[in-house]
Design an enzyme around this catalytic site. Structure first.
Site, mmCIF file in Angstrom:
data_model
loop_
_atom_site.group_PDB
_atom_site.id
_atom_site.type_symbol
_atom_site.label_atom_id
_atom_site.label_comp_id
_atom_site.label_asym_id
_atom_site.label_seq_id
_atom_site.Cartn_x
_atom_site.Cartn_y
_atom_site.Cartn_z
ATOM 1 C CG ASP A 36 31.811 16.552 -5.018
ATOM 2 O OD1 ASP A 36 31.134 17.543 -5.470
ATOM 3 O OD2 ASP A 36 31.455 16.137 -3.962
ATOM 4 C CD GLU A 44 26.798 12.493 -4.734
ATOM 5 O OE1 GLU A 44 25.622 13.538 -4.503
ATOM 6 O OE2 GLU A 44 27.419 13.218 -5.617
#
Ligand SMILES: [Zn+2]
Length: 473
Positions: free
Chosen positions: A295, A329
């Protein structure tokens, strides 16, 4: 050719064109769909090449081993961005550049949690992203364990001056994460002095999960941290036995002034319609835990590999395929919003946006937000992925991934790489998000899946029809 004949020919040609237009007009999606099948050979070539190439996975390891985790505002994020831009240039990709974006700069600082009563025990913990710190010396208070917002409302009178622990077992990320994002302000409203959260994950070996919270700005901000599922369940059992539970929480988190960061862009310029764009990407930032390998280092490097593969195979699609490595993000989406703003004038020419932000485990296909006709085409393209079991499309109304949300909201077809029931949430936002959790084989399958979808969408005579979005360009 004489004029009489000429005029007949001209009329015939016009008619012919009209006929084609009518046919195409009649079922453009059908015409498009059959055009897809003609790309099977190239799709197979792309899949074979992707599966045989370990370069990307080696580079992913280099990225995360060299730069580590990459929280917005951190030096490691910016050195990783420099590294990526230099590598993209070295690969000979087109239009490699970075685009400035100001990002929030939250820092964790030293933090700890300790069980004080009924016995002493150091607790594994991670402050939630964006949390405020505790006063100097920390907060020590009785703990009330709740299982839901409903129970919170029922026991509202008990919460003043307490540390509230939401011990909510993981069901789905969408459901359980509500307690992480909305929990702190919900209990602050009722007088709680801090919040603890059972880590948002289905599996644990004493591994707390961090992640962002969303304060209600009308309520006092209280510190919030995740503890392990094991300890959370134990505190609930202690409470059920009627034992007083007290915890000391120390957090030195703070929000600094916004910091400069960048989105990274690279392209394989289209041969015929270079101003029409298929975006493929992931986010280069991560939380400040583990290596940010799944991630979302894996998503960025897999998207990068899509372009490098085209170049290596000498494939120049009709339209441009553009890599975007979005920054920020995790705690602000400034990269995704910034990209859409910076490219507002050309969003009308974006035909598809693909993101990988769900881990690079064995792909099952895509989550997709699309119009009916675009869905029909995507369904045809997905058939080319059946041989690697990656042809499943899961349709939804909302954007399948965060960074492409502004693009989907502008009417662009959006796809999120779907890796099915993977171990993604085992390691999500933990110190366990490291390269050893990933496999080169699964990574290459993700590259193949995104490369075929991007390539065919970039090659089709007509671009993917847009979604009807009120007020969109
Ligand atoms: Zn992510």
């Amino acid at each position: 050719m004489t004029c009489a004949v000429e005029s007949i020919v001209r009329r015939a040609t016009l008619l012919g064109a009209a006929a084609i237009a009518i046919t195409a007009a009649a079922t453009p999606a059908a015409a498009q769909a059959s055009a897809v099948a003609s790309h099977k050979a190239t799709a197979d070539r792309i899949i074979d090449a992707a599966l045989a190439d370990t370069t990307g996975f080696i580079r992913l390891a280099e990225l995360v081993d060299t730069h580590g985790h990459r929280l917005s505002g951190s030096a490691s994020l910016e050195t990783a961005i420099d590294w990526l831009a230099a590598k993209l240039k070295a690969d000979g990709l087109d239009n490699v550049h970075t685009e400035p974006v100001m990002v929030p700069h939250w820092v964790r600082g030293a933090e700890s949690a300790e069980l004080i009563q009924p016995r002493r025990m150091k607790l594994a913990m991670l402050g939630l992203g964006g949390s405020v710190g505790t006063p100097r010396g920390g907060i020590t208070a009785p703990v009330v364990v709740l299982g839901s917002f409903d129970e919170m409302n029922r026991r509202a009178a008990e919460l003043k001056g307490k540390i509230v622990l939401f011990d909510v077992p993981f069901t789905s990320y969408g459901e359980t994460v509500q307690y992480r994002s909305r929990g702190p302000s919900a209990v602050a409203k009722l007088g709680a002095v801090a919040m603890l959260l059972r880590a948002v994950g289905p599996f644990s070996i004493s591994s707390p999960h961090t992640g962002g919270l969303r304060y209600d700005t009308t309520v006092k901000k209280i510190p919030a941290a995740a503890i392990t599922t094991e300890v959370s369940a134990m505190l609930r059992r202690l409470q059920a036995r009627g034992l007083p539970v007290r915890v000391k929480l120390v957090m030195n988190a703070q929000m600094l002034a916004d910091a400069p960061s960048r989105n990274v862009i690279a392209e394989v310029r289209g041969r015929e319609k270079p101003d029409e764009v298929v975006v493929v990407g992931g986010h280069i930032d991560s939380w400040d835990v583990g290596q940010g390998a799944m991630d979302d280092g894996g998503g960025v490097v897999a998207a990068w590999e899509v372009l490098r593969l085209m170049k290596r195979l000498g494939i120049t699609p009709r339209r441009t395929i553009r890599l975007v490595a979005w920054t920020n993000e995790e705690n602000g989406l400034r990269g995704g919003i910034g990209y859409a703003r910076a490219h507002a004038s050309e969003l009308g020419k974006h035909v598809l946006a693909i993101e990988s932000d769900g881990g690079v485990f064995t792909p099952a296909g895509f989550r997709i937000a699309a119009s009916d006709s675009s869905m029909a085409i995507a369904t045809e393209i997905a058939k080319l992925l059946a041989r690697i079991n990656a042809g499943t499309l899961i349709r939804g109304e909302d954007s399948p991934d965060a960074d492409i949300t502004p693009l989907v909201n502008a009417g662009i077809t959006g796809m999120g790489l779907d890796v099915g029931e993977s171990k993604y949430f085992w390691y999500h936002h933990t110190d366990g998000d490291t390269i050893d959790k990933l496999s080169s084989r699964e990574f290459t399958l993700c590259v193949a899946t995104m490369a075929v979808m991007a390539y065919v969408a970039a090659e089709l005579p007509e671009g993917m029809p847009r979604r009807v979005v009120p007020g969109a360009r």
